[in-house]
Design an enzyme around this catalytic site. Structure first.
Site, PDB file in Angstrom:
ATOM      1  N   HIS A   1       0.820  -1.211   0.000  1.00 24.67           N
ATOM      2  CA  HIS A   1       0.000   0.000   0.000  1.00 24.67           C
ATOM      3  C   HIS A   1       0.852   1.257   0.000  1.00 24.67           C
ATOM      4  O   HIS A   1       0.387   2.324   0.389  1.00 24.67           O
ATOM      5  CB  HIS A   1      -0.962  -0.010   1.194  1.00 24.67           C
ATOM      6  CG  HIS A   1      -2.036  -1.038   1.033  1.00 24.67           C
ATOM      7  ND1 HIS A   1      -2.807  -1.469   2.086  1.00 24.67           N
ATOM      8  CD2 HIS A   1      -2.448  -1.735  -0.057  1.00 24.67           C
ATOM      9  CE1 HIS A   1      -3.668  -2.382   1.640  1.00 24.67           C
ATOM     10  NE2 HIS A   1      -3.459  -2.565   0.348  1.00 24.67           N
TER      11      HIS A   1
ATOM     12  N   THR B   1      -3.530  -7.399  11.658  1.00 20.25           N
ATOM     13  CA  THR B   1      -4.401  -6.877  10.609  1.00 20.25           C
ATOM     14  C   THR B   1      -5.821  -7.391  10.827  1.00 20.25           C
ATOM     15  O   THR B   1      -6.029  -8.548  11.176  1.00 20.25           O
ATOM     16  CB  THR B   1      -3.887  -7.223   9.195  1.00 20.25           C
ATOM     17  OG1 THR B   1      -4.761  -6.654   8.212  1.00 20.25           O
ATOM     18  CG2 THR B   1      -3.752  -8.711   8.974  1.00 20.25           C
TER      19      THR B   1
ATOM     20  N   GLU C   1      -6.824  -9.580  18.933  1.00 18.19           N
ATOM     21  CA  GLU C   1      -8.178 -10.139  19.120  1.00 18.19           C
ATOM     22  C   GLU C   1      -8.598 -10.885  17.863  1.00 18.19           C
ATOM     23  O   GLU C   1      -7.875 -10.914  16.868  1.00 18.19           O
ATOM     24  CB  GLU C   1      -9.168  -9.003  19.416  1.00 18.19           C
ATOM     25  CG  GLU C   1      -9.192  -7.945  18.338  1.00 18.19           C
ATOM     26  CD  GLU C   1      -9.740  -6.606  18.828  1.00 18.19           C
ATOM     27  OE1 GLU C   1      -9.795  -6.382  20.044  1.00 18.19           O
ATOM     28  OE2 GLU C   1     -10.091  -5.785  17.955  1.00 18.19           O
TER      29      GLU C   1
ATOM     30  N   ALA D   1       1.455  -7.756  19.723  1.00 21.62           N
ATOM     31  CA  ALA D   1       2.490  -8.236  18.795  1.00 21.62           C
ATOM     32  C   ALA D   1       3.866  -8.267  19.449  1.00 21.62           C
ATOM     33  O   ALA D   1       4.649  -9.199  19.225  1.00 21.62           O
ATOM     34  CB  ALA D   1       2.509  -7.329  17.570  1.00 21.62           C
TER      35      ALA D   1
END
Ligand code: BV8
Length: 230
Positions: free
Chosen positions: A106, A173, A200, A216
């Site tokens: 991106h 993500t 989650e 993380a």
């Protein structure tokens, strides 16, 4: 020699102080996607878009890699097979941690793009509406990021990488944005072992065989240690 492909999202940079998109205080709670992350929004109000990305570029410049970024750099350095990080993030924290094989699907905040002639160059700290493209002189410079409705970068590399992956991991993500959101399902179908490391449950969790729940900076180093121990 196993091939490892890792997809990262905003959650891997959250503990470095960079906002995510969909957490309750996230970027999409403060801005409308249509206004700041589409080509139409840019044409409608370039000053608003430049201000949105100037603020994020400034935050990203002050951010430091966290143990999750560092663990992925260690994995690339010590694993005896290929390691590819496909990131949806536009910050430079993977490279700052030492990762070399990084694909910014991106785009990147620290690169500029001319909306007229497609010329690319290192972005200044502050991009302004009146800035002229160094190549064609047009005053339609923009951050070199991929907006909604635009084609992500590296698609010709991503598909073969997913097809050949022995392990596919998604880190931080939410699984809301395509085509990245479908990579877990695709890699699994192609035979990869799939693992999701996230704070989650995500929209794509069901696509993964294995799940590591937690921040993380905690779960990624533990996972990398296990992978390296083989
Ligand atoms: C394309 C720009 C065609 C730069 C971004 C209908 C159905 C399906 C698809 C579509 C549809 N309508 C339109 C589409 C396509 C569209 C799309 O997917 N829309 C969605 C909204 C439905 N996609 C596109 O337009 C893409 N282009 O499709 O082109 C094409 C494709 C292939 C080949 C040919 C043609 C382009 C999309 C790119 C958009 N640009 N960013 C920037 O501003 O940064 S999107 C932006 O949001 C990010 O780049 C990222 O990709 C995306 C998702 O964000 P995440 O990274 O997942 O972050 P999020 O906040 O959502 O989640 C954070 C997660 O981390 C959470 O799960 C949270 O729990 C977790 N977390 C938080 N803290 C921690 C943590 N985890 C661990 N530790 C922590 N501490």
């Amino acid at each position: 020699m196993s091939k490892i492909v890792i997809l990262t999202g905003a959650g891997i940079s959250a503990e470095s102080g960079l906002g995510t998109f969909r957490d309750e205080d996230g970027l999409w709670a403060q801005h409308r996607i249509e206004d700041v992350a589409t080509p139409e929004g840019f044409v409608r109000n370039p000053a608003l878009v430049q201000a949105f990305y100037n603020a994020r570029r400034s935050q990203a410049a002050d951010a430091r890699p966290n143990p999750a970024h560092q663990a992925l750099a260690r994995l690339e350095a010590e694993h005896d097979g290929d390691v590819l990080v496909i990131t949806q993030n536009v910050d430079g924290l993977h490279e700052a941690a030492g990762s070399r094989n990084v694909l910014h699907m991106h785009g990147q905040l620290d690169r500029a793009l001319c909306h007229v002639c497609d010329h690319r160059w290192p972005a200044p700290d502050e991009m302004r509406v009146e800035d002229a493209c160094p190549a064609c002189g047009a005053c339609q410079t923009r951050p070199d990021v991929v907006w909604f409705g635009e084609i992500p970068y590296g698609m010709d590399q991503i598909d073969p990488a997913l097809a050949e992956a022995d392990i596919f991991a998604a880190i931080g993500t939410s699984g809301n944005v395509y085509p990245a959101a479908a990579y877990g399902q695709h890699a699994r179908r192609m035979g990869a072992h799939t693992v999701e490391l996230n704070l989650e449950v995500s929209t794509a969790s069901r696509d993964f065989e294995e799940h590591r729940r937690g921040p993380a900076s905690e779960v990624v180093p533990l996972w990398v240690e296990e992978v390296l121990k083989g």
